[in-house]
Scaffold this active site. Structure first.
Site, mmCIF file in Angstrom:
data_model
loop_
_atom_site.group_PDB
_atom_site.id
_atom_site.type_symbol
_atom_site.label_atom_id
_atom_site.label_comp_id
_atom_site.label_asym_id
_atom_site.label_seq_id
_atom_site.Cartn_x
_atom_site.Cartn_y
_atom_site.Cartn_z
ATOM 1 N N LYS A 261 0.834 -1.121 0.112
ATOM 2 C CA LYS A 261 0.079 0.002 0.053
ATOM 3 C C LYS A 261 0.965 1.133 -0.119
ATOM 4 O O LYS A 261 1.030 2.069 0.926
ATOM 5 C CB LYS A 261 -0.949 -0.024 1.154
HETATM 6 N N1 PPE Z 1 -7.698 -2.989 -2.936
HETATM 7 C C1 PPE Z 1 -7.100 -1.741 -2.832
HETATM 8 C C2 PPE Z 1 -6.368 -1.215 -3.967
HETATM 9 C C3 PPE Z 1 -7.355 -1.218 -1.708
HETATM 10 O O1 PPE Z 1 -6.913 0.096 -1.361
HETATM 11 C C4 PPE Z 1 -7.782 -1.962 -0.648
HETATM 12 C C5 PPE Z 1 -8.211 -1.225 0.691
HETATM 13 C C6 PPE Z 1 -8.477 -3.056 -1.037
HETATM 14 C C7 PPE Z 1 -8.135 -3.685 -1.924
HETATM 15 C C8 PPE Z 1 -8.930 -4.077 0.269
HETATM 16 O O2 PPE Z 1 -7.977 -4.579 1.315
HETATM 17 P P1 PPE Z 1 -8.360 -4.562 2.857
HETATM 18 O O3 PPE Z 1 -8.514 -3.338 3.301
HETATM 19 O O4 PPE Z 1 -7.194 -5.277 3.364
HETATM 20 O O5 PPE Z 1 -9.391 -5.477 2.880
HETATM 21 N N2 PPE Z 1 -8.224 0.096 0.702
HETATM 22 C C9 PPE Z 1 -8.298 0.873 1.747
HETATM 23 C C10 PPE Z 1 -8.289 2.526 1.344
HETATM 24 C C11 PPE Z 1 -9.326 3.031 0.929
HETATM 25 C C12 PPE Z 1 -8.860 4.662 0.849
HETATM 26 O O6 PPE Z 1 -9.994 5.374 0.281
HETATM 27 O O7 PPE Z 1 -7.930 5.158 1.193
HETATM 28 C C13 PPE Z 1 -9.417 0.702 2.704
HETATM 29 O O8 PPE Z 1 -10.075 -0.050 2.692
HETATM 30 O O9 PPE Z 1 -9.012 1.173 3.764
#
Ligand code: PPE
Length: 306
Positions: free
Chosen positions: A159
């Site tokens: 991330k």
């Molecule tokens: N893909 C991406 C690109 C992504 O950013 C997230 C989380 C996920 C999948 C799902 O991952 P998880 O949260 O571990 O299930 N996105 C984060 C950021 C959102 C934002 O607007 O900033 C979140 O859900 O916190």
């Protein structure tokens, strides 16, 4: 509901919200050289608990390692404690937590080794990431004209703040077109993920999700995988094509911020009966109970802030 809070954790100290600032000449601001997490805490019958805190914190440190940081002033355990302290200091129950490790000072020749890592952790009360009606009605999405990262260009497991410019391009375009989320294809043209969520497809009672190579290994995705299997569903990782979305019975997306949300329409094609599907709702309900510490089977995923 804004992003305000009383305190933000800054390099080991709890500072008032207004003091959590960085200088204009912070390299992270110029190059996106920072890594972050999106974590949620929920009120549970035993008090506020952070959902899958260890997994999020380990992924934060993994992201930092991928970016190239070699030494940190904190351990995973210290960072986990700092998350709990931040929630407690602000008196929050349900809240979103945002830790960020960023490149601070002295990295002006594009080398991580020339700077040093700094960390802050904020928390705020953030509900309805995809809008008020998303839960009941599902959301409308389109296939983005922007391609998701190639794994050898931007590191898709991390991330990294700079990676999110790709998400910003796609999400802005989709919202301007009147959709609520963008589905992004990988460089080969298969479905990858959304701008901030992973994606699942349901057809004939079977559930499929794209394999992890070009996407973020979502912690919600992994939780859903376990929950769906425990509910008796066959869940497979396989390539998903754009038209497999159009012909699916149900499509849903998931992430820490968004939780579990059905897609009602993709590229102006109605998915299933045009609202959150039956299996989506079943999984959504178990997930909502799980994050609030009401599912005995998964209660170890809740880390009480104490
Ligand atoms: N893909 C991406 C690109 C992504 O950013 C997230 C989380 C996920 C999948 C799902 O991952 P998880 O949260 O571990 O299930 N996105 C984060 C950021 C959102 C934002 O607007 O900033 C979140 O859900 O916190």
């Amino acid at each position: 509901m804004g992003m305000e809070s009383k305190f933000i954790w800054k390099n080991g100290e709890m500072v008032p919200f207004e003091q959590a600032t960085v200088h204009f000449l912070t390299p992270a601001l110029h190059y996106g050289a920072a890594v972050f997490e999106g974590v949620r805490a929920y009120n549970t019958p035993k008090g506020p608990a952070i959902f899958r805190l260890r997994e999020h914190t380990e992924r934060l440190f993994d992201s930092a390692r991928v970016l190239g940081f070699r030494e940190f002033p904190w351990s995973v355990e210290e960072a986990m404690q700092a998350h709990k302290d931040t929630v407690r200091a602000n008196g929050f129950g349900d809240c979103y937590i945002r830790p960020l490790i960023y490149l601070d000072g002295g990295a002006w020749n594009l080398n991580v080794d020339k700077g040093k890592p700094a960390m802050m952790i904020a928390a705020w009360e953030w509900s309805n990431y995809l809008g008020e009606e998303a839960l009941a009605k599902g959301i409308r999405a389109n296939i983005s004209s922007f391609t998701r990262h190639h794994p050898n260009v931007s590191m898709t497991k991390a991330k990294i703040a700079g990676n999110y410019v790709n998400s910003i391009l796609a999400k802005t375009e989709s919202e301007r077109l009147g959709f609520q989320e963008a589905i992004m294809l990988d460089p080969q043209g298969y479905v990858a993920e959304c701008t901030g969520e992973n994606l699942f497809v349901v057809r004939d009672g079977r559930i499929t999700t794209p394999a992890t190579a070009p996407i973020l290994e979502g912690i919600t995705r992994q939780s859903i995988y376990v929950i769906a299997k425990d509910l008796g569903y066959e869940v497979t990782e396989a390539p998903v094509s754009r038209d497999q979305l159009y012909n699916a019975d149900e499509v849903f997306v998931c992430g820490s911020a968004a939780e579990v949300i059905g897609l009602s329409e993709i590229d102006f094609r109605t998915i299933g009966d045009g609202k959150s599907g039956k299996i989506t709702r079943e999984i959504q309900n178990v997930y909502h109970d799980t994050i609030r510490g009401k599912q005995a089977k998964y209660v170890s995923w809740c880390d009480y802030v104490g």
